[in-house]
Design a protein around this motif. Structure first.
Motif, mmCIF file in Angstrom:
data_model
loop_
_atom_site.group_PDB
_atom_site.id
_atom_site.type_symbol
_atom_site.label_atom_id
_atom_site.label_comp_id
_atom_site.label_asym_id
_atom_site.label_seq_id
_atom_site.Cartn_x
_atom_site.Cartn_y
_atom_site.Cartn_z
ATOM 1 N N ARG A 23 57.531 43.519 10.534
ATOM 2 C CA ARG A 23 58.141 42.378 11.223
ATOM 3 C C ARG A 23 57.346 41.990 12.474
ATOM 4 O O ARG A 23 57.177 40.805 12.769
ATOM 5 C CB ARG A 23 59.588 42.700 11.589
ATOM 6 C CG ARG A 23 60.528 42.827 10.410
ATOM 7 C CD ARG A 23 61.938 43.131 10.874
ATOM 8 N NE ARG A 23 62.446 42.071 11.736
ATOM 9 C CZ ARG A 23 63.550 42.186 12.480
ATOM 10 N NH1 ARG A 23 64.245 43.318 12.481
ATOM 11 N NH2 ARG A 23 63.956 41.185 13.231
ATOM 12 N N ALA A 24 56.849 43.002 13.202
ATOM 13 C CA ALA A 24 56.048 42.713 14.401
ATOM 14 C C ALA A 24 54.742 42.025 14.017
ATOM 15 O O ALA A 24 54.316 41.067 14.662
ATOM 16 C CB ALA A 24 55.778 43.995 15.174
ATOM 17 N N TYR A 25 54.116 42.503 12.969
ATOM 18 C CA TYR A 25 52.866 41.891 12.496
ATOM 19 C C TYR A 25 53.110 40.453 12.049
ATOM 20 O O TYR A 25 52.268 39.573 12.239
ATOM 21 C CB TYR A 25 52.295 42.719 11.348
ATOM 22 C CG TYR A 25 50.951 42.254 10.854
ATOM 23 C CD1 TYR A 25 49.788 42.546 11.568
ATOM 24 C CD2 TYR A 25 50.828 41.527 9.674
ATOM 25 C CE1 TYR A 25 48.552 42.128 11.126
ATOM 26 C CE2 TYR A 25 49.586 41.103 9.224
ATOM 27 C CZ TYR A 25 48.459 41.406 9.948
ATOM 28 O OH TYR A 25 47.228 40.973 9.501
ATOM 29 N N ARG A 26 54.296 40.212 11.492
ATOM 30 C CA ARG A 26 54.679 38.859 11.058
ATOM 31 C C ARG A 26 54.935 37.934 12.239
ATOM 32 O O ARG A 26 54.893 36.709 12.110
ATOM 33 C CB ARG A 26 55.928 38.960 10.167
ATOM 34 C CG ARG A 26 56.369 37.672 9.520
ATOM 35 C CD ARG A 26 57.544 37.937 8.590
ATOM 36 N NE ARG A 26 58.738 38.378 9.308
ATOM 37 C CZ ARG A 26 59.865 38.742 8.718
ATOM 38 N NH1 ARG A 26 59.940 38.759 7.384
ATOM 39 N NH2 ARG A 26 60.909 39.123 9.425
ATOM 40 N N GLY A 27 55.246 38.511 13.408
ATOM 41 C CA GLY A 27 55.471 37.702 14.592
ATOM 42 C C GLY A 27 56.863 37.752 15.162
ATOM 43 O O GLY A 27 57.178 37.032 16.109
ATOM 44 N N ARG A 80 47.190 41.317 16.205
ATOM 45 C CA ARG A 80 48.535 40.788 15.961
ATOM 46 C C ARG A 80 49.619 41.832 16.191
ATOM 47 O O ARG A 80 50.745 41.680 15.691
ATOM 48 C CB ARG A 80 48.631 40.261 14.517
ATOM 49 C CG ARG A 80 47.736 39.072 14.262
ATOM 50 C CD ARG A 80 47.678 38.715 12.793
ATOM 51 N NE ARG A 80 48.988 38.337 12.249
ATOM 52 C CZ ARG A 80 49.175 37.985 10.970
ATOM 53 N NH1 ARG A 80 48.156 37.966 10.133
ATOM 54 N NH2 ARG A 80 50.378 37.649 10.546
ATOM 55 N N LEU A 81 49.315 42.847 16.953
ATOM 56 C CA LEU A 81 50.270 43.931 17.134
ATOM 57 C C LEU A 81 50.026 44.641 18.458
ATOM 58 O O LEU A 81 48.888 44.923 18.820
ATOM 59 C CB LEU A 81 50.108 44.931 15.980
ATOM 60 C CG LEU A 81 51.211 45.969 15.755
ATOM 61 C CD1 LEU A 81 52.530 45.294 15.427
ATOM 62 C CD2 LEU A 81 50.804 46.900 14.613
ATOM 63 N N ASP A 99 56.974 40.929 20.058
ATOM 64 C CA ASP A 99 55.744 40.944 20.859
ATOM 65 C C ASP A 99 55.277 42.364 21.156
ATOM 66 O O ASP A 99 54.105 42.575 21.500
ATOM 67 C CB ASP A 99 55.975 40.217 22.185
ATOM 68 C CG ASP A 99 56.417 38.786 21.981
ATOM 69 O OD1 ASP A 99 55.673 38.031 21.324
ATOM 70 O OD2 ASP A 99 57.509 38.420 22.464
ATOM 71 N N LEU A 100 56.190 43.320 21.054
ATOM 72 C CA LEU A 100 55.868 44.708 21.391
ATOM 73 C C LEU A 100 56.729 45.641 20.563
ATOM 74 O O LEU A 100 57.928 45.412 20.398
ATOM 75 C CB LEU A 100 56.118 44.968 22.881
ATOM 76 C CG LEU A 100 55.873 46.392 23.395
ATOM 77 C CD1 LEU A 100 54.391 46.748 23.317
ATOM 78 C CD2 LEU A 100 56.383 46.554 24.833
ATOM 79 N N VAL A 101 56.110 46.687 20.032
ATOM 80 C CA VAL A 101 56.828 47.753 19.342
ATOM 81 C C VAL A 101 56.797 48.997 20.220
ATOM 82 O O VAL A 101 55.748 49.356 20.768
ATOM 83 C CB VAL A 101 56.193 48.061 17.976
ATOM 84 C CG1 VAL A 101 56.854 49.294 17.344
ATOM 85 C CG2 VAL A 101 56.306 46.869 17.041
ATOM 86 N N ALA A 136 38.837 46.521 16.441
ATOM 87 C CA ALA A 136 39.652 45.453 17.031
ATOM 88 C C ALA A 136 40.655 45.960 18.056
ATOM 89 O O ALA A 136 41.212 45.176 18.814
ATOM 90 C CB ALA A 136 40.393 44.693 15.925
ATOM 91 N N GLY A 137 40.901 47.272 18.086
ATOM 92 C CA GLY A 137 41.960 47.798 18.931
ATOM 93 C C GLY A 137 41.501 48.142 20.337
ATOM 94 O O GLY A 137 40.338 48.465 20.574
ATOM 95 N N VAL A 138 42.450 48.070 21.275
ATOM 96 C CA VAL A 138 42.200 48.422 22.675
ATOM 97 C C VAL A 138 43.348 49.298 23.158
ATOM 98 O O VAL A 138 44.513 49.061 22.820
ATOM 99 C CB VAL A 138 42.084 47.168 23.566
ATOM 100 C CG1 VAL A 138 41.962 47.547 25.036
ATOM 101 C CG2 VAL A 138 40.904 46.316 23.145
#
Length: 330
Positions: free
Chosen positions: A254-258, A159-160, A261-263, A282-284
């Motif tokens: 806020r980014a995790y909340r949606g 989600r991030l 789309d990009l930080v 989970a990360g790439v």
């Protein structure tokens, strides 16, 4: 297009790379996504298969086109870089050289069009340096091998998404390096990657350097006004959805909340910590700006557990999926 061919570099053979590769490539769902070809050492892969208890056949091939791409088979361009009995969990120049040669071969195969993307297992920076290759990591090494003057690191979690203005340098040096042109180019690279991935018009949030975004000059020395504001203004003038500089402690929430789309993170730990809190499996890691597609696991060599068969392959599976999807879209 045909199923994309992914060059999978073995990384540091003393780390968990061989094990997570074997575990990932033993899964039929991975072979449904792509045709993986490991660049590394066939004997080390067989050793890793025995350690993790995987029923697979390691099959040396001369070229990617010779691979079977079938579940139960691991096609490997065998560079024969690992001596018999080479230990797991120990930093060595031998392992650093093996990791370098694998990534150099993968870059060559992508440049010649024999593979569609690169997916890398982790290397060890100290081992790489011990072998005489003075690069901070994969990102900078691949930029050198492909003749690319400037690239960015993007981390992608469930989600991030985070792209970094600076990465493998000290914090004081990072603040000195940040300037409006670099911030603007980083935003542009991140936006272009998401647009190419089909995201439309990405909503981009840009981190501040100082706490509370400097609190109108109360914290720091005006870095937000001189280093970040001009870049954000330039991007907004192009009609892009860019907001900032914003305090990092609230922007990631806020980014995790949606909301975004990009930080855009200003330095290594500012961007890495939020992604890794969500789980290393989970990360790439995606290198943005290269002429080739490159994804990677979002963790290190884990020498402390290497050779024990317990390493989680989740990040490798996700990195392969991202590489395949980016290759298809390109």
């Amino acid at each position: 297009m045909p199923t994309p061919v992914i060059a999978v570099t073995m990384g540091d053979p003393s780390g968990i790379g061989p094990e997570i590769i074997v575990k990932a490539l033993a899964r039929p769902d991975v072979h449904a996504l792509c045709r993986p070809v490991v660049i590394g050492d066939a004997a080390r892969l067989r050793e890793a298969a025995a350690i993790v208890g995987a029923t697979v056949t390691v099959r040396p091939v001369a070229r990617p086109a010779d691979g079977l791409g079938a579940a139960g088979t691991i096609d490997c361009i065998d560079l024969k870089t690992v001596p018999s009995g080479h230990p797991f969990g120990v930093m060595s120049a031998v392992s650093g050289e093996a990791a370098y040669r694998a990534i150099a071969k993968a870059a060559e195969l992508c440049r010649t069009g024999e593979t569609d993307a690169i997916c890398t297992a982790p290397l060890n920076k100290e081992a790489l340096h011990a072998a005489g290759h003075k690069f901070p990591g994969h990102t900078e090494l691949l930029a050198h091998l492909t003749g690319t003057p400037e690239v960015s690191m993007m981390l992608v979690g469930p989600r991030l998404r985070v792209i970094h203005v600076t990465t493998h340098i000290g914090l004081v040096d990072a603040v000195a390096k940040i300037e409006p042109g670099l911030v603007e180019r980083t935003i542009a690279r991140g936006r272009a990657t998401l647009v190419a991935a089909g995201l439309g018009e990405p909503r981009i949030g840009v981190c501040a350097i100082n706490p509370h975004a400097g609190e109108n000059g109360l914290f720091g020395h005006g870095e937000e006004a001189t280093k970040i504001d001009p870049a954000v203004a330039t991007c907004r003038a192009r009609g892009w959805s860019v907001e900032g500089p914003l305090p990092g402690d609230t922007l990631f929430f806020r980014a995790y909340r949606g909301d975004f789309d990009l930080v855009v993170a200003m330095y290594h730990d500012q961007g890495h910590i939020p992604i890794k809190v969500m789980g290393l499996e989970a990360g790439v890691n995606i290198t943005v700006g290269l002429p080739v597609i490159r994804t990677s696991v979002d963790h290190g060599t884990a020498f402390d557990i290497a050779g024990r068969g317990i390493a989680d392959e989740g990040s490798m599976v996700e990195a392969l999926r991202q590489a395949a999807e980016l290759a298809v879209r390109r």
